[in-house]
Design a protein around this motif. Sequence first.
Motif, PDB file in Angstrom:
ATOM      1  N   SER A   1       3.146   6.503   0.539  1.00  0.00           N
ATOM      2  CA  SER A   1       3.014   6.662  -0.913  1.00  0.00           C
ATOM      3  C   SER A   1       2.398   8.021  -1.222  1.00  0.00           C
ATOM      4  O   SER A   1       1.877   8.698  -0.339  1.00  0.00           O
ATOM      5  CB  SER A   1       2.139   5.551  -1.495  1.00  0.00           C
ATOM      6  OG  SER A   1       0.797   5.731  -1.111  1.00  0.00           O
ATOM      7  N   THR A   2       2.454   8.390  -2.496  1.00  0.00           N
ATOM      8  CA  THR A   2       1.867   9.669  -2.904  1.00  0.00           C
ATOM      9  C   THR A   2       0.360   9.674  -2.677  1.00  0.00           C
ATOM     10  O   THR A   2      -0.233  10.734  -2.523  1.00  0.00           O
ATOM     11  CB  THR A   2       2.166   9.976  -4.383  1.00  0.00           C
ATOM     12  OG1 THR A   2       1.736   8.869  -5.173  1.00  0.00           O
ATOM     13  CG2 THR A   2       3.647  10.202  -4.604  1.00  0.00           C
ATOM     14  N   ASP A   3      -0.259   8.497  -2.627  1.00  0.00           N
ATOM     15  CA  ASP A   3      -1.696   8.389  -2.347  1.00  0.00           C
ATOM     16  C   ASP A   3      -1.990   8.381  -0.851  1.00  0.00           C
ATOM     17  O   ASP A   3      -3.141   8.270  -0.448  1.00  0.00           O
ATOM     18  CB  ASP A   3      -2.278   7.125  -2.972  1.00  0.00           C
ATOM     19  CG  ASP A   3      -2.260   7.169  -4.487  1.00  0.00           C
ATOM     20  OD1 ASP A   3      -2.232   8.280  -5.051  1.00  0.00           O
ATOM     21  OD2 ASP A   3      -2.272   6.091  -5.111  1.00  0.00           O
TER      22      ASP A   3
ATOM     23  N   ASP B   1       0.826  -1.204   0.000  1.00  0.00           N
ATOM     24  CA  ASP B   1       0.000   0.000   0.000  1.00  0.00           C
ATOM     25  C   ASP B   1       0.864   1.258   0.000  1.00  0.00           C
ATOM     26  O   ASP B   1       0.407   2.329  -0.369  1.00  0.00           O
ATOM     27  CB  ASP B   1      -0.917   0.040   1.234  1.00  0.00           C
ATOM     28  CG  ASP B   1      -2.006  -1.010   1.168  1.00  0.00           C
ATOM     29  OD1 ASP B   1      -2.371  -1.421   0.047  1.00  0.00           O
ATOM     30  OD2 ASP B   1      -2.488  -1.417   2.239  1.00  0.00           O
TER      31      ASP B   1
END
Length: 139
Positions: A130-132, A75
């Motif tokens: 993460s970038t998300d 993730d």
Amino acid sequence: MQVFVDSIITTSGLKEDLNMSSVVCKQAGAVHFNKDFGGGASSDRLILPAVDGCGVKVVKFNFVKGFKAQGVVQDCDETVYIVSGCVIISDEQGESYKLTAGATYHAPGGVSYNVEAETDGAAICVLTRSTDGGMPDDD
């Protein structure tokens, strides 16, 4: 190591989010736990986000010749440094990369890849937000 961890935390804004006020240091051999992957492959959980109050997960992965992991997906972002040995990484497009000691790879969160160990060896895996926004877990 402290400079590397600080730069990750600072550039992602996690230091402020997590209210981190001290450097996380671990002596050689200090692990939270060891995770067994079967066939002699295992990983030592060195630094964990919730337990150590930081924004990264650092793992030493000990692989053995013949170890295979298909469809590895995190993730969070994963950056890996091969300390010793040789692995083959293949991506979703079917491209394969032979990596030996000193090589690195990065897999963004949500991207699937495969790993196959050609020899015994070890790798250091650093998992970051993460970038998300996906954060590493404590498993």
